[in-house]
Design an enzyme around this catalytic site. Structure first.
Site, PDB file in Angstrom:
ATOM      1  N   CYS A 229      61.050  22.832  62.235  1.00 49.86           N
ATOM      2  CA  CYS A 229      61.216  23.801  63.197  1.00 49.86           C
ATOM      3  C   CYS A 229      59.854  24.568  62.946  1.00 49.86           C
ATOM      4  CB  CYS A 229      62.280  24.676  62.649  1.00 49.86           C
ATOM      5  SG  CYS A 229      62.269  26.420  63.904  1.00 49.86           S
TER       6      CYS A 229
ATOM      7  N   CYS B 261      59.869  28.535  63.001  1.00 49.74           N
ATOM      8  CA  CYS B 261      60.480  28.901  61.798  1.00 49.74           C
ATOM      9  C   CYS B 261      59.504  28.859  60.645  1.00 49.74           C
ATOM     10  CB  CYS B 261      61.704  28.207  61.311  1.00 49.74           C
ATOM     11  SG  CYS B 261      62.831  27.744  62.463  1.00 49.74           S
ATOM     12  N   ASP B 262      58.622  27.857  60.620  1.00 47.61           N
ATOM     13  CA  ASP B 262      57.811  27.826  59.254  1.00 47.61           C
ATOM     14  C   ASP B 262      56.274  27.559  59.754  1.00 47.61           C
ATOM     15  OD1 ASP B 262      60.117  27.350  57.859  1.00 47.61           O
ATOM     16  OD2 ASP B 262      60.253  25.190  58.446  1.00 47.61           O
TER      17      ASP B 262
END
Ligand code: NAP
Length: 327
Positions: free
Chosen positions: A133, A136-137
């Site tokens: 992701c 997300c990261d």
């Protein structure tokens, strides 16, 4: 007992909820405890959902869908379904909290899960440089060298997004042509920070405590070489999430839930399925939303037929009682 329970809260689940709620079916939506809102929660700008000519952020779109469903009376629970029993006229849905809910109809809109390459290092270094992701990261890879595996729209989107943070982004693809749409390809190819590594697959992920690189194997001549990296994003597609219905509903050869023609009717009466969990081909937010509509309408017809059958049975029972009393 509920009339209808919807499992899943992506575009399919919430659209089914909007339609079911507007039909006065007071649906319960089990939205998941960690992944409420589905895959669009991990997306940035959505440019192809009709009605938003300037684009909309994925999470904002899902918030709007949820608000629309709740406005008409849908109830949303942030919990996970751990067991689904579909035998007989009363379907039971058991949640992680232990609560058990019953319904006459269930709509399964559980979406799909990130596909894994299947390498040992993938699990071991997950959260230590391996991610599925970018939104997300990506932030953790400021000024780092990273790679994205895959050749579809997801890989192009992730790679393009990651150039906001990383100093360089390799796209590792096992062919010499991409599966991604033209516009996404062009966007990635015109980005100076992105370099394509063609005809290569990741044979191993290197690093003890964190990702230090990958071992690449040529799909042309089997030769191998190492590529030094700080992070690896896997964007090779998704698999339908069918674990709740293994053994109880028929599946297709693609692994999706089997539905009858263009309907959402599964192999079990009263159980309907919608969204990515039934769709191996199109898998767009808007097609999932359309499929959620179909499921809600099918469930509504099923419940109406059930009610009619019950009324008829009551009428027959009354007539029999009257006859008995007269005799
Ligand atoms: P996808 O279209 O199925 O593409 C998966 C890619 O990963 C393919 O290029 C495939 O290679 C490669 N791949 C699969 N298994 C692999 C493995 N084990 N090792 C290495 N490579 C592997 O999946 P997606 O990109 O996630 O897209 C899914 C759907 O969502 C599509 O319909 C897409 O249009 C849509 N989507 C749309 C947007 C957007 O419009 N903004 C964004 C993301 C996704 P091969 O080409 O060799 O098969």
């Amino acid at each position: 007992m509920r009339q209808v329970i919807i499992i899943g809260s992506g575009p399919a689940g919430y659209t089914a909820a909007i339609y079911a709620a507007r039909a006065n079916l007071a649906p319960l939506v089990v939205a998941s405890s960690v992944e409420a809102g589905g895959e669009l929660m991990n997306t940035t700008e959505v440019e192809n959902f009709p009605g938003f000519p300037d684009g909309i952020q994925g999470p904002a779109l899902m918030e709007k869908m949820q608000a629309q469903a709740e406005k008409f009376g849908a109830e949303v629970l942030y919990d996970d379904v751990v067991e689904l029993s579909v035998e007989g006229p009363v379907k039971t849905v058991t949640l992680g909290s232990g609560a058990v809910h019953e319904a006459a109809a269930v709509i399964v809109a559980t979406g799909s899960a990130y596909r894994k390459i299947g390498l040992e290092g993938e699990e071991r270094l997950s959260g230590r440089g391996v991610s599925w992701c970018a939104t997300c990261d990506g932030f953790f890879f400021r000024d780092r060298v990273i790679a994205v595996v895959g050749g579809g729209d997801s890989a192009m989107e992730e790679a393009t997004f990651l150039t906001r943070f990383a100093s360089k982004v390799y796209v590792i693809h096992r062919r010499d042509t991409l599966k991604a749409s033209k516009i996404m390809q062009e966007r990635a190819m015109s980005n100076d920070k992105i370099e394509f590594v063609w005809n290569a697959e990741v044979a191993d992920i290197l690093g003890d405590e964190a990702v230090s690189g990958v071992l690449l194997r040529s799909t042309v001549d089997d030769s191998t070489r190492e590529l030094a990296l700080d992070g690896l994003f896997v964007a090779i597609g998704n698999d339908p999430r069918t674990h709740l219905v293994h053994g109880s509903l028929d599946l297709t050869a693609d692994g999706t839930i089997w539905v009858d023609g263009r309907s959402s009717r599964t192999s079990v009466a009263g159980v309907f399925a919608a969204g990515d969990v039934v769709d191996p081909t199109y898998r767009q937010a808007v097609t999932a939303a359309g499929s959620g509509t179909v499921a809600a309408l099918d469930a509504e017809h099923f419940l109406a037929a059930l009610e009619q059958a019950e009324e008829k049975a009551d009428l027959h029972a009354d007539e029999r009682d009257d006859d008995a009393a007269a005799a």
